[in-house]
Write a protein that holds these residues in place. Sequence first.
Motif, PDB file in Angstrom:
ATOM      1  N   PRO A  38       0.824  -1.190   0.000  1.00 18.93           N
ATOM      2  CA  PRO A  38       0.000   0.000   0.000  1.00 18.93           C
ATOM      3  C   PRO A  38       0.859   1.240   0.000  1.00 18.93           C
ATOM      4  N   ALA A  39       0.283   2.317  -0.455  1.00 21.34           N
ATOM      5  CA  ALA A  39       0.994   3.586  -0.472  1.00 21.34           C
ATOM      6  C   ALA A  39       1.088   4.141   0.925  1.00 21.34           C
ATOM      7  N   ALA A  40       1.564   5.369   1.028  1.00 19.58           N
ATOM      8  CA  ALA A  40       1.770   5.988   2.322  1.00 19.58           C
ATOM      9  C   ALA A  40       0.513   5.882   3.160  1.00 19.58           C
ATOM     10  N   ASN A  41       0.734   5.651   4.442  1.00 23.03           N
ATOM     11  CA  ASN A  41      -0.392   5.413   5.331  1.00 23.03           C
ATOM     12  C   ASN A  41      -1.286   6.626   5.465  1.00 23.03           C
ATOM     13  N   ALA A  42      -2.560   6.371   5.647  1.00 24.24           N
ATOM     14  CA  ALA A  42      -3.474   7.442   5.981  1.00 24.24           C
ATOM     15  C   ALA A  42      -4.020   7.119   7.361  1.00 24.24           C
ATOM     16  N   ASN A 494      13.642 -22.458   3.419  1.00 23.16           N
ATOM     17  CA  ASN A 494      13.691 -21.995   2.039  1.00 23.16           C
ATOM     18  C   ASN A 494      14.294 -20.607   1.962  1.00 23.16           C
ATOM     19  N   VAL A 495      14.850 -20.292   0.796  1.00 23.54           N
ATOM     20  CA  VAL A 495      15.312 -18.941   0.505  1.00 23.54           C
ATOM     21  C   VAL A 495      14.449 -18.391  -0.614  1.00 23.54           C
ATOM     22  N   ILE A 496      13.823 -17.273  -0.346  1.00 24.28           N
ATOM     23  CA  ILE A 496      13.004 -16.592  -1.349  1.00 24.28           C
ATOM     24  C   ILE A 496      12.975 -15.121  -0.939  1.00 24.28           C
ATOM     25  N   GLY A 497      12.237 -14.290  -1.630  1.00 16.90           N
ATOM     26  CA  GLY A 497      12.239 -12.874  -1.301  1.00 16.90           C
ATOM     27  C   GLY A 497      10.839 -12.320  -1.165  1.00 16.90           C
ATOM     28  N   TRP A 498      10.699 -11.316  -0.307  1.00 16.35           N
ATOM     29  CA  TRP A 498       9.441 -10.587  -0.214  1.00 16.35           C
ATOM     30  C   TRP A 498       9.550  -9.307  -1.018  1.00 16.35           C
ATOM     31  N   SER A 499       8.542  -9.069  -1.840  1.00 14.44           N
ATOM     32  CA  SER A 499       8.370  -7.798  -2.507  1.00 14.44           C
ATOM     33  C   SER A 499       7.265  -7.079  -1.767  1.00 14.44           C
ATOM     34  N   LEU A 500       7.614  -6.012  -1.093  1.00 12.24           N
ATOM     35  CA  LEU A 500       6.683  -5.369  -0.167  1.00 12.24           C
ATOM     36  C   LEU A 500       5.956  -4.204  -0.829  1.00 12.24           C
ATOM     37  N   THR A 501       5.004  -3.643  -0.075  1.00 11.93           N
ATOM     38  CA  THR A 501       4.263  -2.508  -0.582  1.00 11.93           C
ATOM     39  C   THR A 501       4.580  -1.272   0.232  1.00 11.93           C
ATOM     40  N   ALA A 502       4.051  -0.154  -0.221  1.00 13.17           N
ATOM     41  CA  ALA A 502       4.432   1.118   0.382  1.00 13.17           C
ATOM     42  C   ALA A 502       4.003   1.226   1.840  1.00 13.17           C
ATOM     43  N   PHE A 587       8.986   1.956  -4.935  1.00  9.57           N
ATOM     44  CA  PHE A 587       7.574   1.637  -4.724  1.00  9.57           C
ATOM     45  C   PHE A 587       6.866   1.248  -6.021  1.00  9.57           C
ATOM     46  N   ALA A 588       7.645   0.979  -7.072  1.00 11.34           N
ATOM     47  CA  ALA A 588       7.079   0.498  -8.341  1.00 11.34           C
ATOM     48  C   ALA A 588       7.899  -0.687  -8.798  1.00 11.34           C
ATOM     49  N   ARG A 589       7.254  -1.839  -8.965  1.00 14.38           N
ATOM     50  CA  ARG A 589       7.980  -3.033  -9.325  1.00 14.38           C
ATOM     51  C   ARG A 589       8.705  -2.901 -10.646  1.00 14.38           C
ATOM     52  N   GLN A 590       9.994  -3.197 -10.628  1.00 15.34           N
ATOM     53  CA  GLN A 590      10.808  -3.270 -11.842  1.00 15.34           C
ATOM     54  C   GLN A 590      10.663  -2.025 -12.711  1.00 15.34           C
ATOM     55  N   GLY A 591      10.583  -0.885 -12.091  1.00 17.86           N
ATOM     56  CA  GLY A 591      10.468   0.333 -12.874  1.00 17.86           C
ATOM     57  C   GLY A 591       9.179   0.424 -13.651  1.00 17.86           C
ATOM     58  N   GLN A 592       8.155  -0.314 -13.211  1.00 21.20           N
ATOM     59  CA  GLN A 592       6.919  -0.396 -13.985  1.00 21.20           C
ATOM     60  C   GLN A 592       5.925   0.720 -13.661  1.00 21.20           C
ATOM     61  N   ALA A 593       6.413   1.880 -13.239  1.00 22.27           N
ATOM     62  CA  ALA A 593       5.515   2.977 -12.908  1.00 22.27           C
ATOM     63  C   ALA A 593       4.898   3.575 -14.164  1.00 22.27           C
TER      64      ALA A 593
END
Length: 601
Positions: A38-42, A494-502, A587-593
């Motif tokens: 998610p984006a910046a908290n409200a 296991n080894v894996i990665g988290w891609s988090l949100t804002a 905050f944009a995956r792989q430059g996909q903004a």
Amino acid sequence: MDFMRGAAGGRIVSTLTASMLMLAACGPAGQGTPTSAPAANAPAATSAPATQPTPATNAPAPTAAPAAGQAKQGGRVILGEFADAKTLNPVTVTDVPSDVVTSRIYTSLIAVDPKTGDAGPNLAEKFDFSADGKTLTFQLRDGLKFSDGSPLTGDDFKFTVLATLRSKKTNHKNNVDQIVGAKEYIAGSADDVSGIKVDGNNITVSLVNAFCPALNQIGGLSVIPKSVFGKYLDPKDANKNLDDAPENNAPPVASGAFTFKEWVPNDHITLVRNDNYWQKANIDEWVHKVYPNQDSLTAALKVGEVDMAQFDPKDVQDMQSVSSLQVFKYLNLGYTYIGWNQLRGGKEFLQSKAVRQALAYGLNVDQVVDKVLFGEGVKMVAHTPPVSWAYDPNGLNDYKYDPARAEQLLQQDGWAKGSDGVYAKDGQKLEFSIITNAGNVIRETFIQVAAEQYRQIGINVEPKTESFEALVDRINTSKDPKYGEQGGHDFDANVIGWSLTADPDMYSIWHSNSTHPSENNYIQYKNPDLDKAIEDSRTHCAQADRKAAIKTANQIINEEQPYNFGFAQNVLLGVSKKVQNINPGPFARQGQAKPETWSIQ
């Protein structure tokens, strides 16, 4: 925040909509799970992240964005990855490759700024989050349409929420189950969600309690068409859902900037411009191209076979010398970690904090960052990454590499070395396997280093690999022979990665209620003190209060070590100079903004 799992080599990518987390096939964070973060908290406004994306040192300067109104029309952009998507329905997406494609086809009420994580307008031109954190309002733009020309309305947003609540495969349910009536709808005791009201272009969402991540997690849901998927739900039957709908893999109607054209599994997915999108894209086609491994993907980027891809740290200098590329570097929003399975038959010793702490002291992650990542990253000792506004390293144990301390902890826990040099207790040896996704050289190297260093302190570790897709299935749906009915999955570590949100919400990964099949707490770690800290961070919405609660949660898992938290890696993104108006950030995956704003020179 939610998370996603990503597959690419040595990288992690951020996740689904603005409101999820995902497993990242790529290296260090950047999702993933379920939905994008998610984006910046409200209601409190978030500060800018500590690390801003910049062109990499000595990299060719990024080309300037075209002047307003002068963007060139037409052309194709090819994104290279080495993992294929698993689904093209945002409700059921749990991995980054699927999210990257799906978020081009479907879009959300709000958009997240790729550099700050702040929420901004998208399908909704205006929005508000009440001061008490219990009411969201959105005003849709006039004249919104799906790709088939049919109206896109608040009813489609509401249907998206209903579909998420009824799905058995989603890991985004916790994004929306705070809406009034949501839990009753999940249970089947209500045939509607009373907390969502649609009045023309206006949508009002009422929440049971203050829910700090709501703006990004609810406003960030990618809207799907009720006209397509409505037939799979029955308001009076809680067992009906869209989980196996054929349209999940061949979506006929899009709400986003591009529409689906074709999917050739393990080769490519082609999307074409949606001319009915409110912000019509400049480019004609967007392509997700799959390669067998990171080296072949990097070679394709270098010769111009793909226009955009991440690459490994070992290739930084080489890629910076390619005159046709612009190279960006920034710390990703996520991390690569070792997860210790808490419900694994025969490996119950992983439930011991002493063993987990010994495993932390016995692995030199600083050396991994230095030698494997070539310094392009930072060691992590808890969940919240440095790019987040909620990051606070004070009071955290950094578990500096100390093999003697590791062995001391094991001995204090009753372990003793046998004649073979391996620790044992009550007739059981301290041995297990660590599995990661094949083709990700950094992760493969990480588990080899871990196995060797653990052997040096009397722990026998077997490194294993399998495809990213198989690993995600193992994490999501497999059953441990002994503990499967309790939620245990079929792996030791296991080894894996988290891609988090804002939004820094930790619920999706760490709360005890996120341990169901396909949910993100797949290691089955449960701790009531951690649950309380996470719940406090979701209901006390002043930023200082949220930060304090998140700090408490991080201190608990830093002490408990249910993961070895591994490292957060720099995103190293190469983009063809012919692609203009790229605006990448953590905050944009792989430059996909907003690829709808890109143009081809």
